[in-house]
Design a protein around this motif. Structure first.
Motif, PDB file in Angstrom:
ATOM      1  N   VAL A 100      51.435  28.581  33.785  1.00  0.00           N
ATOM      2  CA  VAL A 100      50.592  29.086  34.874  1.00  0.00           C
ATOM      3  C   VAL A 100      51.448  28.651  36.176  1.00  0.00           C
ATOM      4  CG1 VAL A 100      48.209  29.097  36.174  1.00  0.00           C
ATOM      5  CG2 VAL A 100      48.448  29.120  33.641  1.00  0.00           C
ATOM      6  N   LYS A 148      40.203  25.476  27.896  1.00  0.00           N
ATOM      7  CA  LYS A 148      40.016  26.771  28.198  1.00  0.00           C
ATOM      8  C   LYS A 148      39.029  27.133  29.287  1.00  0.00           C
ATOM      9  CE  LYS A 148      38.794  31.242  25.992  1.00  0.00           C
ATOM     10  NZ  LYS A 148      38.631  32.101  24.869  1.00  0.00           N
ATOM     11  N   SER A 152      39.634  28.475  33.100  1.00  0.00           N
ATOM     12  CA  SER A 152      38.775  29.773  33.792  1.00  0.00           C
ATOM     13  C   SER A 152      38.323  29.201  34.766  1.00  0.00           C
ATOM     14  CB  SER A 152      37.863  30.089  32.662  1.00  0.00           C
ATOM     15  OG  SER A 152      36.571  28.959  32.740  1.00  0.00           O
ATOM     16  N   PHE A 155      40.822  29.498  37.802  1.00  0.00           N
ATOM     17  CA  PHE A 155      41.190  30.780  38.335  1.00  0.00           C
ATOM     18  C   PHE A 155      39.925  31.358  39.360  1.00  0.00           C
ATOM     19  CE2 PHE A 155      43.672  31.624  34.170  1.00  0.00           C
ATOM     20  CZ  PHE A 155      44.817  31.355  34.685  1.00  0.00           C
ATOM     21  N   ASN A 298      52.732  37.778  33.534  1.00  0.00           N
ATOM     22  CA  ASN A 298      51.444  37.148  33.672  1.00  0.00           C
ATOM     23  C   ASN A 298      50.501  38.091  33.209  1.00  0.00           C
ATOM     24  OD1 ASN A 298      53.205  36.208  35.993  1.00  0.00           O
ATOM     25  ND2 ASN A 298      51.481  35.750  36.977  1.00  0.00           N
ATOM     26  N   SER A 301      43.870  37.840  33.830  1.00  0.00           N
ATOM     27  CA  SER A 301      42.781  36.874  33.716  1.00  0.00           C
ATOM     28  C   SER A 301      41.260  37.186  34.349  1.00  0.00           C
ATOM     29  CB  SER A 301      43.262  35.619  34.336  1.00  0.00           C
ATOM     30  OG  SER A 301      43.490  35.712  35.845  1.00  0.00           O
ATOM     31  N   ASP A 304      38.680  36.023  32.339  1.00  0.00           N
ATOM     32  CA  ASP A 304      38.442  34.531  32.306  1.00  0.00           C
ATOM     33  C   ASP A 304      37.664  33.866  33.515  1.00  0.00           C
ATOM     34  OD1 ASP A 304      40.233  34.323  30.030  1.00  0.00           O
ATOM     35  OD2 ASP A 304      42.010  34.352  31.199  1.00  0.00           O
ATOM     36  N   THR A 364      45.522  37.611  38.007  1.00  0.00           N
ATOM     37  CA  THR A 364      46.642  37.600  37.113  1.00  0.00           C
ATOM     38  C   THR A 364      47.332  36.155  36.734  1.00  0.00           C
ATOM     39  OG1 THR A 364      47.907  37.487  39.316  1.00  0.00           O
ATOM     40  CG2 THR A 364      47.643  39.882  38.246  1.00  0.00           C
ATOM     41  N   SER A 365      46.383  35.462  36.385  1.00  0.00           N
ATOM     42  CA  SER A 365      46.780  33.964  35.555  1.00  0.00           C
ATOM     43  C   SER A 365      47.624  33.120  36.809  1.00  0.00           C
ATOM     44  CB  SER A 365      47.650  34.377  34.346  1.00  0.00           C
ATOM     45  OG  SER A 365      46.605  35.330  33.378  1.00  0.00           O
TER      46      SER A 365
END
Length: 643
Positions: A100, A148, A152, A155, A298, A301, A304, A364-365
Motif C-alpha cells: 500500500v 483487514k 479499511s 482508507f 492499485n 478499494s 473496502d 485506489t488502495s
C-alpha cells in the motif's frame, strides 16, 4: 482673540457604506486576500482562464518542452529511487501492508500534477502522519488482531482527510491551517521524530511483539519487556546500514553537490539488504523481512470503505487531525520552494489538490499522502522544473509495481528501520528550538508543549496542547493589547514611542497615546484602565495634579475594527475625562471604525472638531486651545485685579 486653526487636511465623514458593500469588502479580505479574480478582468477568454486557474496543468503543459523534460526526467527518477524504500518503510511504521505504501506513490502524484500549483513538491507518504494515523485508529481496532478491518479504516480516514482538505480549499478557509504555528510544527515534528526513532528499536532487535502506544515510557518499557527476543544479528546489520546512511548524509552536508549520494542511499540499502537476506537466509538468523509483495497496480478499494457508526468517530478524528498536519506541512514546504524561485503558490488551491489526491487515493488502495520535506528537497536539488517530475515518479512506480514488486519481498525490516531513523534525525530541530528560546520565550513554551506532549502522552494530545497554548497567546494579545505614549522627535513632525526612542519628548498639557489593535468587548475594560493609568503616570511625572493633562489624543490608525462595547467604552472614557477637565480627540480613524462611530452617533457627541487626520495637526490644534485657555485665564485674572 485668534480664530480656531484650520486643518490642512479634512477628516472624511462620508456616509457609511451599506450592509451589502461592507459585507462584500469583509468577505473579500477574509476569503480572497490574494484577489484571485483580478486576473479575469478584461480577459477575452475568461472560461479558458478559469479552467487554467482551477486546473493548473492546463496552464503549464501547453508551454512545456523537451528542455524542461530533461530536468524533470532526472528529478523524477531520483525521487522514485527514494519513494520505493520510503513507501515501504512508512507503511510498516503505520502498520499498513508495504504494498500500500508503494501504491501511494503511484496514483496521488498523478492527481497532484493536475491540480497542484507548486513546481517542486514531490508527493508521497510521511512518517509523522503515518504514525499518527496508526495510533489514532488503533485506539479502536488493532492492526494485528484484524488487519483487514484496520486497513479499511485507514482508507476511510484517508477519504475523510481528502474531503476535509478539499472543502477547506473550496471555501478558502486556509486560515484553519494557520493555527499550526511554526513553533508547534517544530515541537511536534521533533517529538514525533524521537518517538519514531525509539519505535525502530523493534526492527533493530528483531522483536515480534511490541506496544501500540506512542509515548516514550511505553515504547522503552516494551523494548526491555521483550528483551528475551533480542537478536544480536539483527542489531549488527541495522547498525551497519545506519552508519552507511548517516555517512551519506554527512557527505551531502559537506558537499551539497553530492546530494544524489544521500538520495539513492536508501535504495542501495534496500537492494543490498534484500540480497544479503536472500543469500544469507536472514530469516533463520532473526533478520525479519517484508514478506510477499504481489505484482500489479492499485486495485480499487471503494468496497473496502467502512462507514459503520461504531467506527465513524475514530476515522473522522484520524482523518481531520492527520489532514490538518499533512496540509500544513505540504503548504509550508511548497511556499518555501516558491520563495526560493520567485513564484507564488496558492494555499487554497494546494488544499484542493491535496484533498483530490487523497480522495482518489482512498478509492485506489492508497493512504494519506502530502508533500514530504525530504522527498521534495531531493526533487528540488535534482533540478526539477515542473510538476512533471511527479508524473515521471508515478510512471516509475507503475513499472516497479508491474515488474519489480516481488523483488522487494526480501527487504530486511531492520534496513527499513535504519532508513526511517536516518530520516528522523533530520527532523529533530534542536538549533531551531534554541533560536526560539533566544527570540521569544512564549514561542519556546509552545514548542515544548508539543514536544513533551508528543513524547510523554500521545501525538494528538501533544498537538492539541501546543495549538491550545498558541490560541491562548492570541487571545492574550487581543485581551491585553499594547499601548504606547508618543513623543515628538527633535526637529521633525514625527511622533514615536518614547520608550523605543528616548530622544522623543512629550508635549506639555497634551498626552498622545497610540492604540495598535482592534477594540473589542474583550479588551475594552483593560484599555480604559490603561489609559487612565497613563494619565495618572503623566501627573506623577510632572509632580502636578491630574488635570495638568488637558488634552488626550488617541491615535487609532492601528485599530482595524471596533464593536459596540468598544464605542460605549470610548463614551465612558470621554465622560470620565470631561469630569477631570480633559478633552478627548481621535486621530486618523480607519474607514470601518469611522463608519461605526458615525452610525452610533459617537461623532456627534464628541464633535467633528475632535477628529484629526494626523498627530501633528492634532497637536497644533491642542496647542492653540491651550494658548487660548491661557489667555482667557490671564484676562480673567486682570479683570479681578481691576475690580
Amino acid at each position: 482673540m485668534s480664530n480656531s486653526p484650520e486643518s490642512l487636511h479634512k477628516v472624511n465623514f462620508a456616509s457609511p457604506r451599506g450592509f451589502a458593500a461592507t459585507f462584500k469588502s469583509h468577505a473579500k479580505e477574509t476569503l480572497f486576500p490574494d484577489d484571485p479574480f483580478k486576473q479575469f478582468e478584461n480577459e477575452k477568454r475568461p472560461i479558458k482562464k478559469a479552467v487554467q486557474y482551477f486546473v493548473p496543468i492546463f496552464e503549464w503543459l501547453p508551454k512545456y518542452n523537451l528542455k524542461l523534460f530533461r530536468y524533470d526526467l532526472l528529478a523524477g527518477i531520483t525521487i522514485t529511487s527514494l519513494a520505493i524504500p520510503q513507501g515501504i518503510s512508512y507503511a510498516k511504521l503505520g502498520d499498513i501492508p508495504p504494498i500500500v505504501g508503494l501504491y501511494s506513490s503511484f496514483v496521488p502524484p498523478l492527481i497532484y500534477a493536475i491540480f497542484g500549483s507548486s513546481k517542486h513538491i514531490a508527493i508521497g507518504t510521511v512518517a509523522a502522519a503515518s504514525l499518527l494515523l496508526a495510533s489514532t485508529i488503533q485506539e479502536k481496532v488493532s492492526a494485528a488482531a484484524d488487519p483487514k478491518l484496520y486497513l479499511s479504516l485507514v482508507f476511510t480516514a484517508t477519504l475523510f482527510t481528502g474531503i476535509f482538505q478539499s472543502v477547506l480549499g473550496f471555501l478558502r478557509l486556509g486560515i484553519v491551517g494557520d493555527f499550526l504555528s511554526h513553533s508547534t510544527i517544530v515541537g511536534f515534528m521533533s517529538g514525533t521524530a524521537i518517538i519514531i526513532c525509539l519505535q525502530q528499536l523493534k526492527g533493530f532487535f528483531g522483536l515480534t511483539k511490541f506496544t501500540t502506544k506512542t509515548d516514550v515510557i511505553s515504547v522503552l518499557h516494551a523494548v526491555f519487556k521483550y528483551r528475551d527476543e533480542w537478536r544480536w544479528e539483527s542489531a549488527v546489520v541495522g547498525l551497519i546500514f545506519l552508519a552507511f546512511l548517516l555517512f551519506t548524509r554527512h557527505l551531502k552536508k559537506r558537499n551539497p553537490k553530492l546530494f544524489w549520494v544521500s538520495a539513492i542511499a536508501p535504495m542501495v540499502t534496500v537492494v543490498v539488504g534484500g540480497l544479503f537476506a536472500y543469500l544469507a537466509h536472514g530469516e533463520n538468523h532473526g533478520i525479519q523481512i517484508v514478506g510477499h509483495l504481489k505484482r500489479g497496480i492499485n486495485p480499487l478499494s471503494i468496497k473496502d470503505l467502512n462507514f459503520e457508526s461504531q467506527y465513524l468517530p475514530v476515522t473522522l478524528k484520524a482523518g481531520i487531525i492527520t489532514g490538518i498536519l499533512a496540509m500544513a506541512e505540504g503548504i509550508a514546504i511548497g511556499r518555501s520552494f516558491a520563495v526560493l524561485n520567485n513564484y507564488q503558490t496558492d494555499g487554497n488551491k494546494e488544499m484542493v489538490a491535496f484533498g483530490m489526491m487523497n480522495i482518489v487515493g482512498s478509492l485506489t488502495s492508497c493512504y494519506l499522502t502530502t508533500g514530504p520535506f525530504s522527498k521534495s528537497a531531493v526533487n528540488y536539488n535534482a533540478g526539477c522544473r515542473t510538476a512533471m517530475s511527479n508524473v515521471v515518479m508515478a510512471i516509475g512506480m507503475m513499472l516497479t509495481l508491474l515488474l519489480l514488486a516481488p523483488l522487494f519481498s526480501y527487504t530486511p525490516l531492520v534496513a527499513l528501520s535504519a532508513i526511517i531513523m536516518t530520516a528522523m534525525f533530520g527532523l529533530i530541530e534542536y538549533e531551531e528550538a534554541y533560536r526560539l528560546f533566544k527570540v521569544d520565550k512564549f514561542d519556546f513554551c509552545i514548542c515544548m508543549a508539543a514536544f513533551f506532549g508528543v513524547t510523554f502522552i500521545s501525538m494528538d494530545v501533544g498537538l492539541l496542547m501546543s495549538v491550545g497554548l498558541a490560541i491562548l497567546r492570541a487571545l492574550l494579545y487581543v485581551a491585553r493589547p499594547a499601548t504606547c505614549k508618543l513623543g515628538n522627535m527633535p526637529d521633525s513632525t514625527l511622533y514615536r514611542d518614547i520608550e523605543q526612542y528616548p530622544a522623543a519628548t512629550g508635549i506639555p498639557g497634551i498626552l498622545i497615546l497610540k492604540l495598535g489593535s482592534p477594540i473589542y468587548f474583550a479588551n475594552c475594560s483593560y484599555l480604559k484602565e490603561r489609559i487612565m493609568r497613563w494619565i495618572r503616570d503623566e501627573a506623577d511625572i510632572t509632580n502636578a495634579k491630574v488635570n495638568e493633562v488637558e488634552h488626550l489624543l488617541l491615535d487609532v490608525g492601528g485599530v482595524s475594527t471596533i464593536d459596540m462595547t468598544g464605542i460605549e467604552t470610548l463614551q465612558e472614557l470621554r465622560r470620565s475625562l470631561e469630569v477631570n477637565g480633559i478633552k478627548l480627540s481621535i486621530v486618523n480613524p480607519r474607514m470601518g471604525v469611522m463608519e461605526k462611530m458615525i452610525l452610533s452617533e459617537f461623532v456627534d457627541k464628541v464633535g467633528r472638531e475632535s477628529f484629526y487626520l494626523s498627530v501633528d495637526e492634532a497637536v497644533e490644534a491642542c496647542r492653540f486651545w491651550l494658548q487660548e485657555s491661557k489667555v482667557s485665564k490671564n484676562d480673567f485674572s486682570v479683570h479681578r485685579t481691576e475690580v
